[in-house]
Structures are given as C-alpha cells and as structure tokens.
Scaffold this active site. Structure first.
Site, mmCIF file in Angstrom:
data_model
loop_
_atom_site.group_PDB
_atom_site.id
_atom_site.type_symbol
_atom_site.label_atom_id
_atom_site.label_comp_id
_atom_site.label_asym_id
_atom_site.label_seq_id
_atom_site.Cartn_x
_atom_site.Cartn_y
_atom_site.Cartn_z
ATOM 1 N N TYR A 137 6.319 -13.555 -14.876
ATOM 2 C CA TYR A 137 5.324 -12.611 -14.349
ATOM 3 C C TYR A 137 3.918 -13.031 -14.781
ATOM 4 O O TYR A 137 2.999 -13.100 -13.959
ATOM 5 C CB TYR A 137 5.622 -11.200 -14.853
ATOM 6 C CG TYR A 137 4.600 -10.162 -14.420
ATOM 7 C CD1 TYR A 137 4.489 -9.777 -13.094
ATOM 8 C CD2 TYR A 137 3.734 -9.578 -15.356
ATOM 9 C CE1 TYR A 137 3.546 -8.835 -12.683
ATOM 10 C CE2 TYR A 137 2.792 -8.630 -14.966
ATOM 11 C CZ TYR A 137 2.705 -8.257 -13.623
ATOM 12 O OH TYR A 137 1.763 -7.324 -13.224
ATOM 13 N N ALA B 282 0.811 -1.226 0.000
ATOM 14 C CA ALA B 282 0.000 0.000 0.000
ATOM 15 C C ALA B 282 0.842 1.273 0.000
ATOM 16 O O ALA B 282 0.285 2.361 0.055
ATOM 17 C CB ALA B 282 -0.931 -0.012 1.208
ATOM 18 N N GLY C 263 1.902 3.189 -5.841
ATOM 19 C CA GLY C 263 1.078 2.837 -7.002
ATOM 20 C C GLY C 263 -0.391 2.582 -6.691
ATOM 21 O O GLY C 263 -1.051 3.334 -5.976
HETATM 22 N N1 LIG Z 1 0.917 -0.858 -13.081
HETATM 23 C C1 LIG Z 1 0.338 -1.634 -13.974
HETATM 24 O O1 LIG Z 1 0.195 -1.283 -15.155
HETATM 25 C C2 LIG Z 1 -0.178 -2.985 -13.575
HETATM 26 C C3 LIG Z 1 -0.811 -3.740 -14.564
HETATM 27 C C4 LIG Z 1 -1.349 -4.964 -14.224
HETATM 28 C C5 LIG Z 1 -1.271 -5.413 -12.917
HETATM 29 N N2 LIG Z 1 -0.627 -4.672 -11.976
HETATM 30 C C6 LIG Z 1 -0.569 -5.217 -10.611
HETATM 31 O O2 LIG Z 1 -0.888 -4.210 -9.674
HETATM 32 C C7 LIG Z 1 -0.280 -4.501 -8.416
HETATM 33 C C8 LIG Z 1 0.374 -3.251 -7.865
HETATM 34 O O3 LIG Z 1 1.439 -2.860 -8.712
HETATM 35 P P1 LIG Z 1 1.788 -1.333 -9.018
HETATM 36 O O4 LIG Z 1 1.646 -1.144 -10.472
HETATM 37 O O5 LIG Z 1 1.083 -0.436 -8.078
HETATM 38 O O6 LIG Z 1 3.377 -1.363 -8.742
HETATM 39 P P2 LIG Z 1 4.310 -0.634 -7.688
HETATM 40 O O7 LIG Z 1 4.109 0.849 -7.715
HETATM 41 O O8 LIG Z 1 5.667 -1.171 -7.940
HETATM 42 O O9 LIG Z 1 3.754 -1.156 -6.290
HETATM 43 C C9 LIG Z 1 3.963 -2.482 -5.902
HETATM 44 C C10 LIG Z 1 3.808 -2.578 -4.409
HETATM 45 O O10 LIG Z 1 4.076 -3.937 -4.021
HETATM 46 C C11 LIG Z 1 5.017 -3.910 -2.989
HETATM 47 N N3 LIG Z 1 5.811 -5.130 -2.891
HETATM 48 C C12 LIG Z 1 6.664 -5.655 -3.796
HETATM 49 N N4 LIG Z 1 7.250 -6.757 -3.295
HETATM 50 C C13 LIG Z 1 6.753 -6.903 -2.031
HETATM 51 C C14 LIG Z 1 6.975 -7.831 -1.001
HETATM 52 N N5 LIG Z 1 7.860 -8.831 -1.124
HETATM 53 N N6 LIG Z 1 6.287 -7.700 0.150
HETATM 54 C C15 LIG Z 1 5.409 -6.683 0.327
HETATM 55 N N7 LIG Z 1 5.171 -5.762 -0.613
HETATM 56 C C16 LIG Z 1 5.843 -5.873 -1.781
HETATM 57 C C17 LIG Z 1 5.899 -2.725 -3.303
HETATM 58 O O11 LIG Z 1 6.677 -2.357 -2.181
HETATM 59 P P3 LIG Z 1 8.076 -1.552 -2.378
HETATM 60 O O12 LIG Z 1 7.696 -0.131 -2.672
HETATM 61 O O13 LIG Z 1 8.748 -1.748 -1.065
HETATM 62 O O14 LIG Z 1 8.784 -2.204 -3.530
HETATM 63 C C18 LIG Z 1 4.828 -1.712 -3.667
HETATM 64 O O15 LIG Z 1 4.236 -1.187 -2.521
HETATM 65 C C19 LIG Z 1 0.674 -5.668 -8.689
HETATM 66 O O16 LIG Z 1 0.090 -6.863 -8.248
HETATM 67 C C20 LIG Z 1 0.811 -5.684 -10.204
HETATM 68 O O17 LIG Z 1 1.100 -6.965 -10.709
HETATM 69 C C21 LIG Z 1 -0.078 -3.469 -12.269
#
Ligand SMILES: NC(=O)c1ccc[n+]([C@@H]2O[C@H](COP(=O)([O-])OP(=O)(O)OC[C@H]3O[C@@H](n4cnc5c(N)ncnc54)[C@H](OP(=O)(O)O)[C@@H]3O)[C@@H](O)[C@H]2O)c1
Length: 306
Positions: free
Chosen positions: A176, A22, A25
C-alpha cells in the site's frame, strides 16, 4: 486564522469535475461538496448498486445537484480504456480530475484482471492510464487540474522496481505504501512533464474514518481485526468530511503547481487543510521518470498529447 472549510470553496458553476471512487468515504464527500459549489460532477464508481445508493444520498442532500454516475473499475485496464473512450466521445471539457479511488492492504496478495497486484493496479496504474486517456478532455478546459490522493503512508513506501507487484514477497502495508509513494511520484512528474498545460497537485486526508480498513483488510466486510481497529480509530482520526477537505482545497483553491496538501494536526493525522511536505523519496526525479516509463509499459498509457 479561521480553518478552511468546505464553505470556503469558491463557486464552481460551469466546471466539470470527475471523482473516482465517489460512492464512499473521501470520494463521496469530495463529489458532494464540488456539487454543492455548483460543479457538474461525474461520480466514477465500480459497483453500480453502491453508486446508485450514493447518488440518491447526494441528491437528497443537494436537490438539483448536477451529478451523474459512470462505471469505472480502475483495477481493469479494459474498464479504464472503455471509460476513457466513452468520455472522449462526449468531446466535453474536464476542469477537475480527482484521482481518489483506492484500496488498502488486503491481507493476502490479490491480483487484477491484468495480473497486477491489486493495490498497484487500482491505486496507481488505473489512475495513470485514466489521466492519459482524459488528457484531451482536460486540455479542452481553460485551467485543468488533476488532484491525486496520496497518504501519509507514502513515507514508509519504497518503489521496488525488481518486484513491483509483490510476487516474490507480499506485505500488505508495504505494498500500500509503495502505491501511495507512486501516487506522489506520478503527481509531481505529471506537473514536470505538463508544464503550463495543466496543474497537477497531490492531497492526503490525514487519517479519516472511512470504509478503507473494512474494504481492504476486511475484504469488503467487518472482521474481528477491522472492529478492533475501528474501536481505536477515533483516538487518532477525523471524519470523512474532514478527510475530504485537503482534496477539495487542492481541487478548487489557488494552488502551487506540483504542490502537496494535507492536514495541519499532529503528524498530519487530523486537522485543517494546509500545504505539506513529502518524503525525499517522492521528490526523486530519476525514480519518478523510471516509474513513469514502467507505468507506460504496463498500462499502455499514451502521454504523447501532453
Ligand atoms: N481513510 C484514510 O484514512 C486515508 C488515509 C490516507 C489516504 N487515503 C486515500 O483516500 C482515498 C479514498 O479512500 P477512503 O478512505 O475514502 O476509502 P473507502 O471509503 O474505502 O473508499 C474507497 C473508494 O475507492 C473505490 N474503489 C476501490 N477499488 C476500486 C476500483 N478497482 N475501481 C474503482 N473504484 C474503486 C471504492 O469503491 P467500492 O465502494 O466499490 O469498494 C470506494 O468508492 C484512497 O486513495 C486512500 O488511499 C485514505
């Protein structure tokens, strides 16, 4: 009809919601809007400094928000277990669990503290175990809901049961996509197994301008490749705020148990939240049951309380 926005979230006062990942993103905006709607929100994050900064940002936007931080590293089974035990000890109901945290496509294969490929560990197995550990809390709530965040990338996914951890062959995007297909198989199988005990739905954000490329492919920092991708991204993506809307819709609106919510734009890359279909591979009950059994073996999750 007017597109659904965060302003349409029904009041969430009295509910408790937990959002993984949380601090950044989509997860940040999911926590923010749930808090704005009155929910008590637990921001489960792995990096204390980033978490504190996100909490500060959220509280500046919503003074008086009922929000707290909790330490959770989904890539570590020990961390997930510790989190689950601490949460269970509070004996409080959990109305909404958003399995959001994720990592995308590190260019070289990385492993978790338990020796699993890092995306499979974080995106799928960590959430699989977490959900099991939170079942008692979920079952204390009158209408518990689990939202699992998948991706349009699941369409390119294949569960390779012979090489689930990419030990023989690692491809960043295939790995992924495999985890995002696993998220859907899990969300749908959870609903089949839970019956009326809880509602399990899935959501995807389209393509959103978050830190996901930098955090995964960049290894946590901008690189030439992530800068090039960032340059072209505005052509086919929308904002973090817009990307959080399908998760928020799935978490707060009347939904069909076992449904999947995404975006209504071209190839579901952008747009307003809407119910969407998923690839046939995500609807294969035999694959879902097999993945469930393998996930129980690998994570030690106990779903007997379902
Ligand atoms: N952005 C897109 O276009 C997109 C598209 C399809 C699906 N998604 C999905 O949306 C979700 C959120 O991604 P986002 O785009 O918001 O990316 P993001 O900005 O990189 O955020 C990802 C979050 O997950 C956390 N995280 C990563 N590894 C972790 C771990 N081992 N334990 C706890 N937290 C962890 C990160 O923490 P840190 O900040 O500490 O790294 C960050 O808070 C993901 O499941 C992703 O697959 C995103």
């Amino acid at each position: 009809m007017k597109p659904w926005t965060a302003a349409d979230i029904p009041p969430q006062t009295g509910k408790t919601a937990l959002v993984t990942g949380a601090n950044s993103g989509i997860g940040y905006h999911t926590a923010l809007e749930l808090a704005r709607a009155g929910a008590s929100v637990i921001m489960a994050c792995r990096n204390p400094a980033k978490a504190e900064e996100a909490l500060k940002r959220l509280k500046a936007e919503i003074p008086g928000a009922k929000v707290e931080l909790a330490a959770l590293d989904l890539s570590s089974l020990a961390s997930v277990r510790a989190f689950g035990a601490a949460f269970d000890a509070r004996a409080v109901p959990l109305d909404i669990l958003v399995n959001n945290a994720g990592i995308m496509a590190p260019l070289s294969r990385k492993t978790s503290p338990d020796g699993f490929e890092i995306q499979m560990a974080t995106n799928h197995l960590g959430h699989f175990l977490l959900t099991a550990l939170l079942l008692p809390a979920l079952k204390r709530a009158p209408a518990p809901r689990v939202v699992t965040v998948a991706s349009i990338a699941h369409r390119r996914g294949k569960i390779d049961f012979d090489d689930l951890m990419g030990e023989r062959r690692y491809s960043p995007f295939s790995s992924y996509a495999q985890t995002k297909l696993a998220n859907l198989l899990f969300a749908f199988e959870l609903q089949r197994r839970a019956g009326a005990a809880l509602t399990s739905v899935a959501a995807h954000p389209g393509v959103a301008m978050t830190k996901i490329v930098e955090n995964g492919m960049g290894g946590g920092k901008p690189t030439a490749l992530t800068r090039v991708m960032g340059f072209f991204a505005p052509l086919f993506s929308h904002s973090e705020e817009a990307g959080a809307l399908p998760s928020l819709y799935a978490a707060t609106m009347p939904v069909e148990p076992g449904a999947y919510y995404g975006t209504d734009g071209f190839r579901e890359m952008t747009g307003a939240p809407v119910r969407v279909d998923s690839a046939p591979a995500s609807k294969d009950p035999a694959a879902a049951a097999r993945l469930w059994d393998v996930s129980v073996q690998l994570s030690g999750a106990d779903y007997s309380g379902l």
